[in-house]
Design a protein around this motif. Structure first.
Motif, short mmCIF file in Angstrom:
data_model
loop_
_atom_site.label_atom_id
_atom_site.label_comp_id
_atom_site.label_asym_id
_atom_site.label_seq_id
_atom_site.Cartn_x
_atom_site.Cartn_y
_atom_site.Cartn_z
N THR A 129 1.47 -91.51 67.16
CA THR A 129 0.74 -92.65 66.63
C THR A 129 -0.07 -93.27 67.77
O THR A 129 0.42 -93.38 68.89
N ASP A 166 -5.85 -95.65 63.85
CA ASP A 166 -6.86 -96.34 63.05
C ASP A 166 -8.14 -96.62 63.83
O ASP A 166 -9.09 -97.19 63.30
N ALA A 198 -5.54 -93.97 59.96
CA ALA A 198 -4.75 -94.90 59.14
C ALA A 198 -4.06 -95.92 60.03
O ALA A 198 -3.83 -95.69 61.22
N ASP A 199 -3.72 -97.04 59.44
CA ASP A 199 -2.93 -98.08 60.08
C ASP A 199 -1.46 -97.68 60.01
O ASP A 199 -0.98 -97.24 58.96
N ARG A 227 1.04 -99.35 59.73
CA ARG A 227 1.79 -100.15 58.76
C ARG A 227 1.64 -99.65 57.33
O ARG A 227 2.35 -100.12 56.44
N ASP A 228 0.75 -98.69 57.12
CA ASP A 228 0.43 -98.21 55.78
C ASP A 228 1.44 -97.15 55.35
O ASP A 228 1.34 -95.98 55.73
N ARG A 229 2.42 -97.52 54.54
CA ARG A 229 3.48 -96.61 54.14
C ARG A 229 2.94 -95.44 53.34
O ARG A 229 3.44 -94.31 53.46
N ARG A 230 1.94 -95.67 52.51
CA ARG A 230 1.39 -94.57 51.73
C ARG A 230 0.78 -93.52 52.65
O ARG A 230 0.98 -92.31 52.46
N ALA A 231 0.05 -93.98 53.65
CA ALA A 231 -0.56 -93.05 54.61
C ALA A 231 0.52 -92.32 55.41
O ALA A 231 0.41 -91.12 55.67
N GLY A 240 4.59 -102.46 62.27
CA GLY A 240 4.22 -101.05 62.37
C GLY A 240 5.40 -100.18 62.74
O GLY A 240 5.57 -99.07 62.21
N ALA A 281 7.80 -99.91 59.66
CA ALA A 281 7.21 -99.04 58.64
C ALA A 281 7.32 -97.58 59.05
O ALA A 281 7.65 -96.70 58.23
#
Length: 340
Positions: free
Chosen positions: A8, A34, A60-61, A63-67, A106, A109
C-alpha cells in the motif's frame, strides 16, 4: 521463497524503493495507491530499474473496503507491507482528524480485509516519532512511547491496535518498523522524493532550492538543547529503509504476534550539519533563515538499531553524504520531479 506482496502506498517515496527491492529479490508485487502524494510514473520507473514490472497497480484509497476486497480477490496475496498514510508532523497539528481518519482508519480497514481473505502477515510502517521528546538517546524499542503530535499518536495508536489484534488472532504476524528519517534517492536517479506541493521533509526542500524551484530554507528553531541549537535526526538512506522492509518480510515468521524494530543508523545529524553536507556534495549554496520552532517537533531522535542487526543481519550501509548525493542526482535528472 518468492511471495506475492501487496504494497500500500507503493508509488510513494519509500514504497517505490521497497517495490524495487522486492522485485530484485524475486517477489511479485501488487500496488495499491491513491496517488494523493505520489505519481503513477514511479511505477514505470520501478519496472525499469528492476527489469520487470509489478504484477498489478490499483488506484484506490486504503480505507475503501470494496477496493481492498477486489485486490485480495484478484491476487493470491501472501503478505502486506503497509505504507499508505499521511506523514507530516507539522500538517498533523493543523488537520489532526484527517491523520486519525487516514492513518488509523486505513490500517483497520486493511487488516479487516486481510483477515477476511485469510492473509495474516503484515509489515507495518511505523515511526520513530512515537518516542516523542526523548530524554536519552539512542532510542531502543523499549524506550517509552510519548507521542507529541497527531501524526505520532496515529502511528502509536495503530501499533496498539495491531498488538491487541495479535493477542486475539493467534495466526496474525505483524512487524512494526519504527524508522527514523528517510532521505536520499535511488542511485540511478530514476526514483526519489517528489512531494506534492511544499515539501514537509527537509531533503526535497534542499534539492528544490539547489535546482532553483525555491528560494531559501526555513530552519525551525535554533534554541534546542543540541550542539548547534537545531534539531537532530537520524537520517537513513531510503534504499536502506527499503532493504529493511524486505528483511522484515523475510523474517516475519520467526516468531508469533507483533514485534517492533527500529531502523536507523545510530548517528544523529543536526539540520545545519545536513545543510553543510548537502552544500559540499552539490556544490550549491543553500540560503536559510531561522524561524520559530514548529509545533510538534522535538529536539533529538536517534535510533539504536542493534535489534534489527542481531535478528536479521540488517544495518544501514549508506552515509549522510550518499543521501545528499543521491537526492541531488534525482533532482538534477528530474528538475520538476516526475512531472513531464
Amino acid at each position: 521463497m518468492p511471495q506475492t506482496v501487496l504494497v500500500t502506498g507503493g508509488a510513494g517515496f519509500i514504497g517505490s524503493h521497497t517495490c524495487v527491492d522486492l522485485l530484485h529479490s524475486g517477489h511479485e508485487v501488487v500496488v495499491l495507491d491513491d496517488h494523493s502524494n505520489s505519481a503513477p510514473e514511479a511505477l514505470e520507473r520501478i519496472a525499469k530499474i528492476a527489469g520487470r514490472p509489478i504484477a498489478a497497480a490499483h488506484v484506490a484509497d486504503v480505507r475503501d473496503r470494496r477496493a481492498l476486497d477486489a485486490v485480495f480477490t484478484s491476487h493470491p496475496i501472501d503478505a502486506v507491507i503497509h505504507f499508505a498514510a499521511k506523514k507530516a508532523v507539522g500538517e498533523s497539528v493543523q488537520i489532526p482528524l484527517a491523520y486519525y481518519d487516514i492513518n488509523v482508519g486505513g490500517t483497520t480497514a486493511l487488516v479487516a480485509a486481510m483477515h477476511d481473505h485469510g492473509v495474516h502477515r503484515l509489515v507495518f510502517s511505523s515511526s520513530c516519532s512515537i518516542y516523542g521528546d526523548a530524554t536519552t538517546v539512542p532510542l531502543t524499542e523499549e524506550s517509552p512511547a510519548a507521542p507529541k503530535n497527531p501524526y505520532a499518536m496515529s502511528k502509536w495508536t495503530c501499533e496498539q491496535i495491531l498488538a491487541d489484534l495479535c493477542r486475539h488472532v493467534p495466526e496474525l504476524r505483524v512487524l512494526a518498523l519504527r524508522y527514523f528519517n528517510p532521505a536520499g534517492a535511488h542511485p540511478s536517479g530514476l526514483l526519489g522524493e517528489d512531494p506534492h506541493g511544499v515539501p514537509n521533509n527537509i531533503m526535497p526542500f534542499l534539492t528544490q532550492i539547489a535546482v532553483g524551484r525555491r528560494d531559501e530554507l526555513s530552519v525551525f528553531g535554533d534554541d534546542y538543547p543540541t550542539a548547534d541549537g537545531t534539531g537532530v535526526r537520524d537520517y537513513l538512506h531510503v534504499v536502506d529503509v527499503a532493504e529493511g522492509h524486505r528483511a522484515a518480510l523475510d523474517h516475519i515468521d520467526d516468531g508469533p504476534g507483533m514485534r517492533t524494530f527500529n531502523l536507523g543508523t545510530g548517528r544523529g545529524a543536526s539540520v545545519l550539519e545536513l545543510v553543510r553536507t548537502f552544500e559540499e556534495v552539490s556544490g550549491r549554496s543553500i540560503p536559510y533563515h531561522v524561524t520559530a520552532r514548529r509545533p510538534g517537533d522535538v529536539a533529538e531522535l536517534v535510533a539504536d538499531p542493534a535489534k534489527a542487526a542481531a535478528a536479521w543481519g540488517w544495518s544501514a550501509r549508506r552515509d549522510l553524504a550518499a543521501m545528499c548525493r543521491d537526492a541531488w542526482n534525482f533532482q538534477q535528472q528530474n528538475p520538476s520531479g516526475y512531472a513531464p
